[in-house]
Design an enzyme around this catalytic site. Structure first.
Site, mmCIF file in Angstrom:
data_model
loop_
_atom_site.group_PDB
_atom_site.id
_atom_site.type_symbol
_atom_site.label_atom_id
_atom_site.label_comp_id
_atom_site.label_asym_id
_atom_site.label_seq_id
_atom_site.Cartn_x
_atom_site.Cartn_y
_atom_site.Cartn_z
ATOM 1 N N TYR A 138 0.762 -1.185 0.072
ATOM 2 C CA TYR A 138 -0.142 -0.008 0.089
ATOM 3 C C TYR A 138 0.754 1.223 -0.098
ATOM 4 O O TYR A 138 0.506 2.385 -0.649
ATOM 5 C CB TYR A 138 -0.797 0.035 1.065
ATOM 6 C CG TYR A 138 -2.090 -0.726 1.055
ATOM 7 C CD1 TYR A 138 -2.305 -2.094 0.912
ATOM 8 C CD2 TYR A 138 -3.333 -0.187 0.822
ATOM 9 C CE1 TYR A 138 -3.331 -2.841 0.725
ATOM 10 C CE2 TYR A 138 -4.579 -0.573 0.684
ATOM 11 C CZ TYR A 138 -4.585 -2.058 0.652
ATOM 12 O OH TYR A 138 -5.581 -3.101 0.508
ATOM 13 N N LYS A 188 3.692 -15.155 4.023
ATOM 14 C CA LYS A 188 3.898 -15.974 2.899
ATOM 15 C C LYS A 188 5.546 -16.203 2.836
ATOM 16 O O LYS A 188 6.178 -15.636 1.922
ATOM 17 C CB LYS A 188 3.786 -15.231 1.429
ATOM 18 C CG LYS A 188 3.910 -16.110 0.203
ATOM 19 C CD LYS A 188 2.672 -17.297 0.045
ATOM 20 C CE LYS A 188 2.951 -18.130 -1.163
ATOM 21 N NZ LYS A 188 2.110 -19.000 -1.112
ATOM 22 N N ASP A 221 -1.940 -18.358 1.428
ATOM 23 C CA ASP A 221 -3.038 -18.991 0.586
ATOM 24 C C ASP A 221 -3.902 -20.188 1.543
ATOM 25 O O ASP A 221 -4.916 -20.606 1.503
ATOM 26 C CB ASP A 221 -2.251 -19.706 -0.488
ATOM 27 C CG ASP A 221 -0.912 -20.532 0.008
ATOM 28 O OD1 ASP A 221 -0.388 -20.409 1.190
ATOM 29 O OD2 ASP A 221 -0.298 -21.169 -1.038
ATOM 30 N N ASP A 245 -6.328 -7.123 4.248
ATOM 31 C CA ASP A 245 -7.468 -6.518 3.429
ATOM 32 C C ASP A 245 -8.276 -7.702 2.728
ATOM 33 O O ASP A 245 -9.552 -7.895 2.856
ATOM 34 C CB ASP A 245 -6.860 -5.725 2.269
ATOM 35 C CG ASP A 245 -7.771 -4.940 1.360
ATOM 36 O OD1 ASP A 245 -8.828 -4.611 1.888
ATOM 37 O OD2 ASP A 245 -7.828 -5.231 0.070
ATOM 38 N N ASP A 249 -12.331 -9.542 3.972
ATOM 39 C CA ASP A 249 -13.459 -9.567 3.491
ATOM 40 C C ASP A 249 -13.990 -10.814 3.400
ATOM 41 O O ASP A 249 -15.168 -11.211 3.338
ATOM 42 C CB ASP A 249 -13.236 -9.069 1.705
ATOM 43 C CG ASP A 249 -13.293 -7.663 1.580
ATOM 44 O OD1 ASP A 249 -13.235 -6.798 2.479
ATOM 45 O OD2 ASP A 249 -13.960 -7.290 0.383
HETATM 46 C C1 IPM Z 1 -10.606 -1.522 3.401
HETATM 47 C C2 IPM Z 1 -10.523 -1.068 1.982
HETATM 48 C C3 IPM Z 1 -9.728 -0.229 1.818
HETATM 49 C C4 IPM Z 1 -8.221 -0.840 1.784
HETATM 50 C C5 IPM Z 1 -9.656 0.776 0.498
HETATM 51 C C6 IPM Z 1 -11.027 1.537 0.289
HETATM 52 C C7 IPM Z 1 -8.686 1.627 0.226
HETATM 53 O O1 IPM Z 1 -10.796 -2.017 0.962
HETATM 54 O O2 IPM Z 1 -10.555 -0.635 4.234
HETATM 55 O O3 IPM Z 1 -10.533 -2.808 3.655
HETATM 56 O O4 IPM Z 1 -8.084 -1.341 0.775
HETATM 57 O O5 IPM Z 1 -7.703 -0.624 3.016
HETATM 58 MG MG MG Z 2 -10.763 -4.010 1.908
#
Ligand code: IPM
Ligand code: MG
Length: 357
Positions: A138, A188, A221, A245, A249
């Site tokens: 990032y 990793k 993974d 990240d 999700d």
């Molecule tokens: C999160 C989001 C952000 C990230 C984006 C919107 C920059 O996906 O907070 O998980 O990648 O950190």
């Molecule tokens: Mg995210």
């Protein structure tokens, strides 16, 4: 004592969910807070020409805590990365120094059937992902998009130094100590030098400072596979920015909906940035359909971590649970064909239960 809270609604459903969360915050802590508002993301680009205006950065630095909705919308997708709404969020995280991002994934009993996994795999699930937030690809340098002899090439750099790894690892160990005392570190190391250093640093801290915590290591993974194969094996996961990240999700969907997941991002001095894990959802923005619970639960984290008001935090969490128990569902967590409520009705239902608890 009055705490300064900065609200940054941002884009899309950010405005709707923050409006509901603001009412919740006022309902539980009106006499202890001062609320200010500022712009971030696409709305800041439209108004001030940049995703993180200086006035917003200054207000965030002066605040005890910041509550953010979401940033991003399709009309900004063509802009170079440095000018996109998301850049405003990354700059804000950096400016606030919030390196430890806590993302709890809890499957509420009432929502077991909203998960795409079989109920026995997610019932009572309670995982905490501690994601490093200020390093990795990032922010790593060099980063560029260049054209050489007519061929476009892009470079991003994964990098961490041992101090960055150590400080987030300690957050992971401390969290594990307050919970089930199990920490899984994810990297990793079989392919990347960054992963090897990560594993070495986390192992050393575990041995020297946290012998009471059961430490395990997984390649990312395998961690992704384990998360959907047998999610309840995890207590706390600590990992880098990009892996965190992605894994957060995936963990979100175990709980039924990403619309349920709050987050807290903390710096060295207890200041924090609080945001739902979901994005700006342009497809439903402005329709009063979004689930405000992730942002309302982020308010609970704000009360607990930055304002040191654990009772008010628990009050909010209980009200959310009671609202679910009473059958309120926004579209993302409703069973097929079941009745759904709007974003504002969900917010109102939580507030009614706040006064009742
Ligand atoms: C999160 C989001 C952000 C990230 C984006 C919107 C920059 O996906 O907070 O998980 O990648 O950190
Ligand atoms: Mg995210």
């Amino acid at each position: 004592m009055s705490h300064k809270i900065l609200l940054l609604s941002g884009d899309g459903i950010g405005r709707e969910v923050v409006a509901e969360a603001e009412q919740v915050l006022l309902a539980v802590a009106k006499d202890e807070i001062e609320i200010d508002h500022a712009l971030i993301g696409g709305v800041a680009i439209d108004t001030c020409g940049e995703p993180l205006p200086a006035a917003t950065a200054t207000a965030a630095a002066a605040a005890d805590a910041v509550l953010l909705g979401a940033v991003g919308a399709p009309q900004y997708d063509h802009l170079p990365n440095a000018q996109k709404p998301e850049k405003g969020l990354l700059q804000l995280r950096k400016a606030m120094g919030v390196f430890a991002n806590l993302r709890p994934a809890i499957c509420y009993a009432e929502l077991v059937d909203a998960s795409t996994l079989k109920p026995e795999y997610v019932r009572d699930l309670d995982i905490l992902i501690v994601r490093e937030l200020l390093g990795d690809v990032y922010f790593g340098e060099p980063r560029e998009l260049q054209t050489t002899n007519g061929v476009r090439r892009a470079v991003n750099t994964m990098c961490y130094d041992e101090n960055e790894i150590a400080r987030v690892a300690r957050h992971g160990f401390e969290a594990a100590r307050r919970r089930q005392k199990r920490l899984c570190s994810v990297e990793k190391a079989n392919v990347l030098e960054v992963g090897m250093l990560w594993r070495e640093v986390v192992s050393a801290i575990g041995q020297e400072e946290y012998p009471d915590i059961e430490l395990s290591h997984l390649y990312v993974d395998n961690a992704a596979m384990q998360l959907v194969r047998a999610p309840k094996q995890f207590d706390v996961i600590v990992t880098g920015n990009i892996f965190g990240d992605i894994l957060s999700d995936a963990a979100a969907m175990l709980t039924g909906s990403i619309g349920m997941l709050p987050s807290a991002s903390l710096n060295e001095s207890g200041g924090g940035l609080y945001e739902p894990v979901h994005g700006s959802a342009p497809d439903i923005a402005g329709e009063d359909k979004a689930n405000p619970l992730a942002t309302i639960l982020s308010v609970a984290m704000l009360l607990r971590y930055s304002l040191n008001l654990p009772q008010a935090a628990a009050h909010v969490e209980r009200a959310v649970q009671q609202t679910l128990a009473d059958g309120y569902r926004t579209a993302d967590i409703a069973a097929p064909g079941a009745a759904v409520v709007s974003c504002s009705a969900m917010g109102a239902a939580v507030r009614e239960r706040l006064t009742a608890v």
